[in-house]
Scaffold this motif. Sequence first.
Motif, PDB file in Angstrom:
ATOM      1  N   ASP A  38       0.743  -1.108  -0.120  1.00 11.38           N
ATOM      2  CA  ASP A  38       0.042   0.040  -0.026  1.00 11.38           C
ATOM      3  C   ASP A  38       0.836   1.215  -0.063  1.00 11.38           C
ATOM      4  O   ASP A  38       2.110   1.236   0.127  1.00 11.38           O
ATOM      5  N   ILE A  39       0.253   2.430  -0.441  1.00 11.62           N
ATOM      6  CA  ILE A  39       1.024   3.685  -0.242  1.00 11.62           C
ATOM      7  C   ILE A  39       1.107   3.984   1.113  1.00 11.62           C
ATOM      8  O   ILE A  39       2.345   4.398   1.686  1.00 11.62           O
ATOM      9  N   SER A  40       0.176   3.632   2.090  1.00  8.89           N
ATOM     10  CA  SER A  40       0.181   3.867   3.751  1.00  8.89           C
ATOM     11  C   SER A  40      -0.198   2.406   4.025  1.00  8.89           C
ATOM     12  O   SER A  40      -1.590   2.093   3.714  1.00  8.89           O
ATOM     13  N   PRO A  41       0.567   1.839   4.790  1.00  5.23           N
ATOM     14  CA  PRO A  41       0.212   0.433   5.226  1.00  5.23           C
ATOM     15  C   PRO A  41      -1.111   0.595   6.284  1.00  5.23           C
ATOM     16  O   PRO A  41      -1.377   1.538   7.012  1.00  5.23           O
ATOM     17  N   ASP A  42      -1.878  -0.343   6.408  1.00 10.95           N
ATOM     18  CA  ASP A  42      -2.998  -0.365   7.256  1.00 10.95           C
ATOM     19  C   ASP A  42      -2.884  -0.624   8.532  1.00 10.95           C
ATOM     20  O   ASP A  42      -3.642  -0.679   9.375  1.00 10.95           O
ATOM     21  N   ILE A  47      -5.052   6.758   8.870  1.00 11.69           N
ATOM     22  CA  ILE A  47      -4.213   7.058   7.706  1.00 11.69           C
ATOM     23  C   ILE A  47      -3.982   5.932   6.608  1.00 11.69           C
ATOM     24  O   ILE A  47      -4.095   5.885   5.408  1.00 11.69           O
ATOM     25  N   GLY A  48      -4.014   4.611   7.234  1.00 13.32           N
ATOM     26  CA  GLY A  48      -3.751   3.388   6.210  1.00 13.32           C
ATOM     27  C   GLY A  48      -5.026   2.961   5.601  1.00 13.32           C
ATOM     28  O   GLY A  48      -5.096   2.552   4.506  1.00 13.32           O
ATOM     29  N   TRP A  49      -6.292   3.572   6.032  1.00 14.99           N
ATOM     30  CA  TRP A  49      -7.270   3.225   5.426  1.00 14.99           C
ATOM     31  C   TRP A  49      -7.762   4.121   4.191  1.00 14.99           C
ATOM     32  O   TRP A  49      -8.607   4.005   3.632  1.00 14.99           O
ATOM     33  N   ILE A  50      -7.324   5.291   4.248  1.00 19.30           N
ATOM     34  CA  ILE A  50      -7.815   6.549   3.620  1.00 19.30           C
ATOM     35  C   ILE A  50      -7.433   6.035   2.247  1.00 19.30           C
ATOM     36  O   ILE A  50      -8.263   6.213   1.296  1.00 19.30           O
ATOM     37  N   ASP A  51      -5.963   5.588   1.835  1.00 22.95           N
ATOM     38  CA  ASP A  51      -5.780   5.374   0.380  1.00 22.95           C
ATOM     39  C   ASP A  51      -7.023   4.094  -0.190  1.00 22.95           C
ATOM     40  O   ASP A  51      -7.169   4.289  -1.280  1.00 22.95           O
ATOM     41  N   ASP A  52      -7.132   3.066   0.757  1.00 20.97           N
ATOM     42  CA  ASP A  52      -8.094   1.914   0.304  1.00 20.97           C
ATOM     43  C   ASP A  52      -9.307   2.569  -0.092  1.00 20.97           C
ATOM     44  O   ASP A  52     -10.115   2.194  -0.761  1.00 20.97           O
ATOM     45  N   GLY A  53      -9.535   3.417   0.908  1.00 19.78           N
ATOM     46  CA  GLY A  53     -10.958   4.044   0.558  1.00 19.78           C
ATOM     47  C   GLY A  53     -11.249   4.817  -0.694  1.00 19.78           C
ATOM     48  O   GLY A  53     -12.192   4.672  -1.384  1.00 19.78           O
ATOM     49  N   VAL A  54     -10.200   5.679  -1.079  1.00 18.65           N
ATOM     50  CA  VAL A  54     -10.096   6.284  -2.183  1.00 18.65           C
ATOM     51  C   VAL A  54     -10.054   5.128  -3.415  1.00 18.65           C
ATOM     52  O   VAL A  54     -11.085   5.533  -4.389  1.00 18.65           O
ATOM     53  N   ILE A  55      -9.373   4.270  -3.352  1.00 14.63           N
ATOM     54  CA  ILE A  55      -9.378   3.429  -4.536  1.00 14.63           C
ATOM     55  C   ILE A  55     -10.518   2.708  -4.568  1.00 14.63           C
ATOM     56  O   ILE A  55     -11.433   2.349  -5.661  1.00 14.63           O
ATOM     57  N   ALA A  56     -11.158   1.992  -3.460  1.00 15.36           N
ATOM     58  CA  ALA A  56     -12.614   1.487  -3.466  1.00 15.36           C
ATOM     59  C   ALA A  56     -13.457   2.586  -3.985  1.00 15.36           C
ATOM     60  O   ALA A  56     -14.329   2.078  -4.961  1.00 15.36           O
ATOM     61  N   GLY A  57     -13.423   3.785  -3.674  1.00 12.79           N
ATOM     62  CA  GLY A  57     -14.580   4.633  -4.195  1.00 12.79           C
ATOM     63  C   GLY A  57     -14.263   4.847  -5.614  1.00 12.79           C
ATOM     64  O   GLY A  57     -15.117   4.831  -6.592  1.00 12.79           O
ATOM     65  N   LEU A  58     -13.136   4.950  -6.137  1.00  8.23           N
ATOM     66  CA  LEU A  58     -12.890   4.811  -7.641  1.00  8.23           C
ATOM     67  C   LEU A  58     -13.252   3.695  -8.412  1.00  8.23           C
ATOM     68  O   LEU A  58     -14.017   3.736  -9.332  1.00  8.23           O
ATOM     69  N   LEU A  59     -12.901   2.476  -7.689  1.00  5.93           N
ATOM     70  CA  LEU A  59     -13.494   1.108  -8.277  1.00  5.93           C
ATOM     71  C   LEU A  59     -14.997   1.111  -8.454  1.00  5.93           C
ATOM     72  O   LEU A  59     -15.693   0.795  -9.723  1.00  5.93           O
ATOM     73  N   VAL A  60     -15.569   1.494  -7.483  1.00 10.03           N
ATOM     74  CA  VAL A  60     -17.110   1.691  -7.369  1.00 10.03           C
ATOM     75  C   VAL A  60     -17.610   2.583  -8.602  1.00 10.03           C
ATOM     76  O   VAL A  60     -18.588   2.296  -9.259  1.00 10.03           O
ATOM     77  N   ALA A  61     -17.159   3.683  -8.684  1.00  4.79           N
ATOM     78  CA  ALA A  61     -17.458   4.819  -9.545  1.00  4.79           C
ATOM     79  C   ALA A  61     -17.301   3.986 -10.856  1.00  4.79           C
ATOM     80  O   ALA A  61     -18.372   4.286 -11.702  1.00  4.79           O
ATOM     81  N   GLU A  62     -16.412   3.522 -11.279  1.00  5.44           N
ATOM     82  CA  GLU A  62     -16.016   3.137 -12.519  1.00  5.44           C
ATOM     83  C   GLU A  62     -16.876   1.801 -13.044  1.00  5.44           C
ATOM     84  O   GLU A  62     -17.410   1.806 -13.917  1.00  5.44           O
ATOM     85  N   LEU A  63     -16.955   0.978 -11.817  1.00 10.31           N
ATOM     86  CA  LEU A  63     -17.999  -0.292 -12.322  1.00 10.31           C
ATOM     87  C   LEU A  63     -19.425   0.204 -12.447  1.00 10.31           C
ATOM     88  O   LEU A  63     -20.021  -0.342 -13.246  1.00 10.31           O
ATOM     89  N   SER A  64     -19.930   1.434 -11.681  1.00  4.61           N
ATOM     90  CA  SER A  64     -21.285   1.725 -11.710  1.00  4.61           C
ATOM     91  C   SER A  64     -21.284   2.398 -13.143  1.00  4.61           C
ATOM     92  O   SER A  64     -22.550   2.323 -13.807  1.00  4.61           O
TER      93      SER A  64
END
Length: 107
Positions: A38-42, A47-64
Motif C-alpha cells: 500500500d501507499i500507506s500501510p493499514d 491514515i492506512g485506510w484512507i488510500d484504500d477508501g479512495v481506491i475503493a471509491g474509484l472502483l465503485v464509480a468506474e463499475l457503476s
Amino acid sequence: MNFSLESLYKWYRDVIRNPKYRWWVIGGSLLYLISPLDISPDIFPIIGWIDDGVIAGLLVAELSQVLLTRLKGKKETAPVDPVDAEVAANATAAEGSFVDVNAVAMK
C-alpha cells in the motif's frame, strides 16, 4: 518537466473519459486492493485506510459507469464535450439560425 497535482488530475480525467482505459483502471484498482503493498500501510489506523477508501471509491464509480452504460444499451464511447453538445442542441432547436464561424485572434 513541470509536475503538479493539477496536471496529474487532468491526465487522470482524460484517461477515465476514454472507455478503452476504463478496464485498466478497474483492474489496477482491484489489484491494488488485493495486493499487500500500500501507499500507506493499514497498520496505521485511519491514515492506512484512507488510500484504500479512495481506491475503493474509484472502483465503485468506474463499475457503476460500466453498468449504467450497459443497462442503457449504449455502446461505450468517449463523452461529448458539454459545450459542443449544448451548441449542437441549440443549433437543432434554432433550425437554421445557427452560423458556424471560424474565429481568429487578432493581435
